[in-house]
Design a protein around this motif. Structure first.
Motif, short mmCIF file in Angstrom:
data_model
loop_
_atom_site.label_atom_id
_atom_site.label_comp_id
_atom_site.label_asym_id
_atom_site.label_seq_id
_atom_site.Cartn_x
_atom_site.Cartn_y
_atom_site.Cartn_z
N ALA A 60 0.84 -1.21 0.00
CA ALA A 60 0.00 0.00 0.00
C ALA A 60 0.87 1.26 0.00
O ALA A 60 0.55 2.24 -0.67
N SER A 61 1.98 1.22 0.73
CA SER A 61 2.90 2.36 0.77
C SER A 61 3.47 2.65 -0.62
O SER A 61 3.62 3.81 -1.02
N ASP A 64 0.88 4.24 -2.58
CA ASP A 64 0.74 5.58 -2.03
C ASP A 64 1.67 6.56 -2.74
O ASP A 64 1.27 7.65 -3.16
N TYR A 65 2.94 6.14 -2.90
CA TYR A 65 3.90 7.01 -3.60
C TYR A 65 3.55 7.13 -5.08
O TYR A 65 3.72 8.21 -5.67
N SER A 68 0.65 9.70 -5.16
CA SER A 68 1.10 11.05 -4.80
C SER A 68 1.99 11.64 -5.89
O SER A 68 1.87 12.82 -6.25
N PRO A 83 -2.37 11.94 0.79
CA PRO A 83 -3.74 11.50 0.51
C PRO A 83 -4.69 11.76 1.68
O PRO A 83 -4.26 11.90 2.83
#
Lengths: 138, 159
Positions: A60-61, A64-65, A68, A83
Motif C-alpha cells: 500500500a505504501s 501511495d507514492y 502522490s 492522501p
C-alpha cells in the motif's frame, strides 16, 4: 507514449525528498509509457517471513507514492501531496523481488482528486493489488 | 479449563513475539507492543526522522498503513489463536490529521468479527499525549491461507 527524461528526473527528485521513500527503497521509472514507482524488496519489507511475502501495508505504501507522485507531477507541485483516504484490495501475494506501481487520475476536480493505482511484479495486467486514493487539493 | 486458558495465553504471547518483538519489519520500523487481550491490540510507534513523508513533516502515510495493517492482523490472530496463516484482503484508511513531529503514535486494532474464515478488524491511530485522532481504518483478512503457520514454524514443525 513515453515519459520524457526531465519528468522522470523530477519524479525522482520528489521521491528523494521523502525519507520514507528511501526506507522503502523506491525509485521512479518508466513502465508502459508512464511514470511508475519501483520498490526493491528488502528483508524489512517482508510480512510473512515463512512465505517470504511482502507485508500488505508495504505494498500500500508503494501505491501511495505512485498516486502522490502522479498527482503532484500533473499539478506541477514542488512537494508530494498527502492522501485523504485509501482503499486497497489485495489480489495476489507479493514475493521478495522487485514490485512496481503506477497510478491514473480518474477525476480532478477543483477541491478533490481521485486516482486508481495498481501494483505488480511480473505482469502489469495481473496486478497483485489495486487501490483507490482520494486527495483534497488546497 | 485452566490448561486451555493457559495454552491460549501462551499462544497469544507467542503471537506478540512473532508479530512484533522478533518480526524484521516491525523491528525495522520500531514498533512496540503496549497491551492486548483476546481481540484487541495496542502498539506504539516512536517518531523517527527516516520514516517521515518529507523533511520536517510527520510520519509518512505509508508508515501508518503498514503499522495499522500489522496491528489489525495481530488482533485477528489474537481472537483466533489457532495455527493458521492469514492474508490481508482489503485495507481502508482515512487520514484525518497529519502525523506531527512532536508526538509518538499509538495504534489500536480490534478484531470485531470472524465469519466464514474472514476476520474483520477496525481501529485508529492517535497521538500519544493529547490523544488527537490522526487516522481511522478497517481491514479484512482471509484466515487459513496456504503456507506454513507462524505457530508451526516457531515450533520447528514447518514443511
Amino acid at each position: 507514449m513515453t515519459v520524457c527524461l526531465p519528468e522522470l528526473e523530477r519524479a525522482n527528485d520528489l521521491l528523494a525528498a521523502s525519507p520514507f521513500a528511501h526506507w522503502l527503497r523506491t525509485e521512479a521509472v518508466e513502465a508502459h509509457g508512464r511514470i511508475a514507482v519501483r520498490m526493491h524488496v528488502d528483508e524489512h519489507h517482508i510480512g510473512n517471513p515463512f512465505l517470504r511475502a511482502v507485508q500488505g501495508g508495504i505494498v500500500a505504501s508503494l501505491m501511495d507514492y505512485a498516486a502522490s507522485l502522479t498527482l503532484s507531477l500533473y499539478l506541477g507541485r514542488a512537494e508530494l501531496l498527502r492522501p485523504l483516504s485509501v482503499n486497497v484490495s489485495y489480489l495476489r501475494s507479493v514475493r521478495d523481488r522487485d514490485c512496481l506501481a503506477d497510478a491514473q487520475i480518474v477525476r480532478l476536480g477543483r477541491r478533490v482528486a481521485t486516482l486508481t493505482t495498481r501494483a505488480w511484479q511480473d505482469d502489469a495486467e495481473k496486478p497483485c493489488a489495486v487501490s483507490q486514493y482520494t486527495f483534497v487539493l488546497s | 479449563m485452566a490448561d486451555d486458558a493457559d495454552l491460549l495465553d501462551q499462544r497469544r504471547n507467542d503471537l506478540v513475539t512473532l508479530f512484533i518483538d522478533d518480526h524484521p519489519m516491525a523491528r525495522a520500523l520500531g514498533m512496540e507492543f503496549v497491551e492486548g487481550d483476546w481481540n484487541r491490540v495496542v502498539c506504539r510507534l516512536p517518531m523517527r526522522d527516516d520514516l517521515t513523508f518529507r523533511e520536517g513533516a510527520g510520519l509518512a502515510p505509508g508508515v501508518l498503513l503498514t503499522v495499522l495493517d500489522g496491528v489489525f492482523g495481530l488482533s485477528v490472530c489474537m481472537r483466533v489463536p489457532v495455527p493458521q496463516a492469514i492474508a490481508t484482503i482489503e485495507l481502508k484508511i482515512d487520514f484525518i490529521e497529519d502525523a506531527r513531529t512532536d508526538a509518538d503514535l499509538v495504534f489500536t486494532g480490534e478484531c470485531y468479527a470472524i465469519a466464514d474464515n474472514v476476520g474483520y478488524a477496525r481501529g485508529e491511530i492517535t497521538r500519544q499525549g493529547d490523544g488527537g485522532l490522526v487516522a481511522g481504518g478497517s481491514a479484512t483478512f482471509m484466515l487459513g491461507t496456504r503456507g506454513p503457520t507462524f505457530f508451526t514454524e516457531a515450533a520447528g514443525e514447518g514443511a
